[in-house]
Design a protein around this motif. Structure first.
Motif, PDB file in Angstrom:
ATOM      1  N   SER A  56     -39.615  56.107 -12.793  1.00  0.00           N
ATOM      2  CA  SER A  56     -39.930  55.799 -14.198  1.00  0.00           C
ATOM      3  C   SER A  56     -40.812  54.692 -13.593  1.00  0.00           C
ATOM      4  CB  SER A  56     -39.522  55.030 -15.314  1.00  0.00           C
ATOM      5  OG  SER A  56     -38.707  54.389 -15.030  1.00  0.00           O
ATOM      6  N   VAL A  57     -40.767  53.899 -12.652  1.00  0.00           N
ATOM      7  CA  VAL A  57     -41.400  52.692 -12.569  1.00  0.00           C
ATOM      8  C   VAL A  57     -42.304  52.865 -11.467  1.00  0.00           C
ATOM      9  CG1 VAL A  57     -41.791  50.518 -10.849  1.00  0.00           C
ATOM     10  CG2 VAL A  57     -39.681  50.977 -12.253  1.00  0.00           C
ATOM     11  N   GLN A  58     -42.239  54.285 -11.058  1.00  0.00           N
ATOM     12  CA  GLN A  58     -42.900  54.937  -9.910  1.00  0.00           C
ATOM     13  C   GLN A  58     -44.811  55.065 -10.207  1.00  0.00           C
ATOM     14  OE1 GLN A  58     -42.228  56.329  -5.890  1.00  0.00           O
ATOM     15  NE2 GLN A  58     -40.335  55.877  -6.645  1.00  0.00           N
ATOM     16  N   ILE A  59     -43.500  55.906 -11.938  1.00  0.00           N
ATOM     17  CA  ILE A  59     -44.859  56.919 -12.351  1.00  0.00           C
ATOM     18  C   ILE A  59     -45.910  56.082 -13.131  1.00  0.00           C
ATOM     19  CG2 ILE A  59     -45.386  58.939 -14.236  1.00  0.00           C
ATOM     20  CD1 ILE A  59     -42.465  59.930 -13.311  1.00  0.00           C
ATOM     21  N   ALA A  60     -45.069  54.767 -13.620  1.00  0.00           N
ATOM     22  CA  ALA A  60     -45.565  54.261 -15.111  1.00  0.00           C
ATOM     23  C   ALA A  60     -47.201  53.080 -13.465  1.00  0.00           C
ATOM     24  CB  ALA A  60     -45.196  52.940 -15.688  1.00  0.00           C
ATOM     25  N   GLU A  61     -46.364  52.620 -12.385  1.00  0.00           N
ATOM     26  CA  GLU A  61     -47.717  52.300 -11.547  1.00  0.00           C
ATOM     27  C   GLU A  61     -49.114  52.733 -11.010  1.00  0.00           C
ATOM     28  OE1 GLU A  61     -44.758  51.829  -8.179  1.00  0.00           O
ATOM     29  OE2 GLU A  61     -44.389  49.805  -8.780  1.00  0.00           O
ATOM     30  N   ALA A  62     -48.296  54.628 -11.162  1.00  0.00           N
ATOM     31  CA  ALA A  62     -49.184  55.471 -10.647  1.00  0.00           C
ATOM     32  C   ALA A  62     -50.435  56.136 -11.928  1.00  0.00           C
ATOM     33  CB  ALA A  62     -48.635  56.895  -9.978  1.00  0.00           C
ATOM     34  N   ILE A  63     -49.462  55.448 -12.962  1.00  0.00           N
ATOM     35  CA  ILE A  63     -50.814  56.061 -14.251  1.00  0.00           C
ATOM     36  C   ILE A  63     -51.164  54.622 -14.383  1.00  0.00           C
ATOM     37  CG2 ILE A  63     -50.841  55.849 -16.566  1.00  0.00           C
ATOM     38  CD1 ILE A  63     -48.572  57.431 -16.536  1.00  0.00           C
ATOM     39  N   ARG A  64     -50.934  53.288 -13.855  1.00  0.00           N
ATOM     40  CA  ARG A  64     -51.933  52.325 -13.784  1.00  0.00           C
ATOM     41  C   ARG A  64     -53.087  52.113 -13.322  1.00  0.00           C
ATOM     42  NH1 ARG A  64     -48.469  47.763 -11.936  1.00  0.00           N
ATOM     43  NH2 ARG A  64     -49.211  48.493 -10.026  1.00  0.00           N
ATOM     44  N   ASP A  65     -52.737  52.105 -11.889  1.00  0.00           N
ATOM     45  CA  ASP A  65     -53.586  52.339 -10.757  1.00  0.00           C
ATOM     46  C   ASP A  65     -54.330  53.312 -10.844  1.00  0.00           C
ATOM     47  OD1 ASP A  65     -51.854  50.597  -9.420  1.00  0.00           O
ATOM     48  OD2 ASP A  65     -51.434  51.872  -8.253  1.00  0.00           O
ATOM     49  N   ALA A  66     -54.340  54.406 -11.953  1.00  0.00           N
ATOM     50  CA  ALA A  66     -55.315  55.203 -12.349  1.00  0.00           C
ATOM     51  C   ALA A  66     -56.445  54.851 -13.147  1.00  0.00           C
ATOM     52  CB  ALA A  66     -55.260  56.833 -12.659  1.00  0.00           C
ATOM     53  N   ILE A  67     -55.621  54.111 -14.446  1.00  0.00           N
ATOM     54  CA  ILE A  67     -56.495  53.275 -15.285  1.00  0.00           C
ATOM     55  C   ILE A  67     -57.388  51.630 -14.582  1.00  0.00           C
ATOM     56  CG2 ILE A  67     -56.103  51.579 -17.315  1.00  0.00           C
ATOM     57  CD1 ILE A  67     -53.731  52.997 -17.825  1.00  0.00           C
ATOM     58  N   MET A  68     -56.844  51.073 -13.338  1.00  0.00           N
ATOM     59  CA  MET A  68     -57.598  49.960 -12.938  1.00  0.00           C
ATOM     60  C   MET A  68     -58.669  50.458 -12.006  1.00  0.00           C
ATOM     61  SD  MET A  68     -54.236  47.804 -12.013  1.00  0.00           S
ATOM     62  CE  MET A  68     -55.455  46.290 -11.653  1.00  0.00           C
ATOM     63  N   SER A  69     -58.392  51.722 -11.297  1.00  0.00           N
ATOM     64  CA  SER A  69     -59.640  52.401 -10.708  1.00  0.00           C
ATOM     65  C   SER A  69     -60.811  53.028 -11.456  1.00  0.00           C
ATOM     66  CB  SER A  69     -59.286  53.284 -10.060  1.00  0.00           C
ATOM     67  OG  SER A  69     -58.133  54.193 -10.173  1.00  0.00           O
ATOM     68  N   GLY A  70     -60.350  52.933 -12.902  1.00  0.00           N
ATOM     69  CA  GLY A  70     -61.301  54.346 -13.506  1.00  0.00           C
ATOM     70  C   GLY A  70     -61.021  55.617 -13.526  1.00  0.00           C
ATOM     71  N   GLY A  71     -59.896  55.799 -12.946  1.00  0.00           N
ATOM     72  CA  GLY A  71     -59.618  57.513 -13.114  1.00  0.00           C
ATOM     73  C   GLY A  71     -58.966  57.732 -14.264  1.00  0.00           C
ATOM     74  N   LEU A  72     -58.351  57.099 -14.748  1.00  0.00           N
ATOM     75  CA  LEU A  72     -58.514  57.124 -15.909  1.00  0.00           C
ATOM     76  C   LEU A  72     -59.321  56.071 -17.271  1.00  0.00           C
ATOM     77  CD1 LEU A  72     -54.695  57.705 -16.159  1.00  0.00           C
ATOM     78  CD2 LEU A  72     -56.212  59.677 -17.353  1.00  0.00           C
ATOM     79  N   LEU A  73     -60.096  56.419 -17.860  1.00  0.00           N
ATOM     80  CA  LEU A  73     -61.065  55.445 -19.256  1.00  0.00           C
ATOM     81  C   LEU A  73     -60.307  55.434 -20.267  1.00  0.00           C
ATOM     82  CD1 LEU A  73     -64.197  57.854 -18.432  1.00  0.00           C
ATOM     83  CD2 LEU A  73     -63.322  55.919 -16.710  1.00  0.00           C
TER      84      LEU A  73
END
Length: 246
Positions: free
Chosen positions: A12-29
């Motif tokens: 769950s930590v890794q999934i949260a990190e992956a989504i957070r990284d996508a948000i920070m990189s602009g992959g998720l707006l």
């Protein structure tokens, strides 16, 4: 979005990190809807409880919000600087307490950052921010004010000074510096400080800011820094004398 997970780490930590990284990189707006729980389960190859735990972690960090109904789901949240202040203050307080940062280091860091704001505040402060500084100076002058209340007023004065710079990034960074270090510094120096001296220095700062004189405001803040360091030296000397006394 990275979907490969390490089996020897909390999934769950890794999934949260992956989504957070996508948000920070602009992959998720901002305001974009995240994939559904079922889609996330398929993407990461995990169970629904694991995905839900990851989403709870992201919600706790204010990175996502959830909506109910047919058009509901999890959405990327827009975090305001004001909403993030509390986390910054908490983190700064924990870092100072857990890592035993010495007084001089905390003082140097806090005032170095605050001096970056004071000249901007002299040029940009609003009437309300100046009024807050004046009100806190008046409060600090009141006889019978407790040490705790004086400390709270001290923090409020410096927060108004910082916010007067009109730069939300600086205000965010200094939220922790002022609200975590100022109580620590006051706790160490309150037995030696002169409230009259602090009020005089605060008044010099406010007068310079009101006049739009950034150089004078910076000098007054530098003098406050020097006074604070002198107080710490006096407290240490007095403590050493008590310890060495027969």
């Amino acid at each position: 979005m990275k979907t490969e997970l390490e089996q020897n780490r909390d999934l769950s930590v890794q999934i949260a990190e992956a989504i957070r990284d996508a948000i920070m990189s602009g992959g998720l707006l901002v305001d974009e809807r995240l994939p559904s729980e079922a889609e996330l389960c398929e993407k990461f190859g995990v169970s629904r409880p694991t995905v839900r735990e990851a989403l709870k972690r992201l919600a706790a960090q204010n990175l996502i919000r959830t909506q109910r109904g047919a058009s509901g789901g999890a959405f990327v949240n827009r975090i305001s600087f004001e909403e993030a202040y509390g986390q910054q203050i908490t983190t700064s307080t924990l870092l100072l307490s857990m890592n035993k940062v010495d007084f001089e280091t905390a003082c140097e860091a806090r005032y170095a950052m605050e001096r970056a704001c004071v000249t901007l505040s002299a040029a940009r402060r609003t009437p309300d921010q100046l009024a807050t500084m004046r009100a806190e100076i008046h409060r600090q002058s009141q006889p019978g004010l407790s040490d705790e209340s004086f400390c709270a007023s001290d923090v409020a004065f410096h927060r108004a000074l910082v916010d007067g710079a009109g730069n939300p990034v600086l205000s965010y960074q200094l939220a922790g510096a002022v609200e975590a270090t100022q109580p620590l510094m006051n706790m160490i120096t309150f037995t030696a400080r002169s409230r009259e001296e602090i009020v005089a220095l605060h008044t010099r700062i406010a007068d310079a800011i009101e006049a739009g004189d950034g150089e004078a405001a910076d000098q007054a803040l530098a003098d406050l820094t020097a006074y604070t360091l002198t107080l710490a030296e006096q407290v240490r000397a007095a403590r050493a004398a008590r310890i060495s006394a027969p």
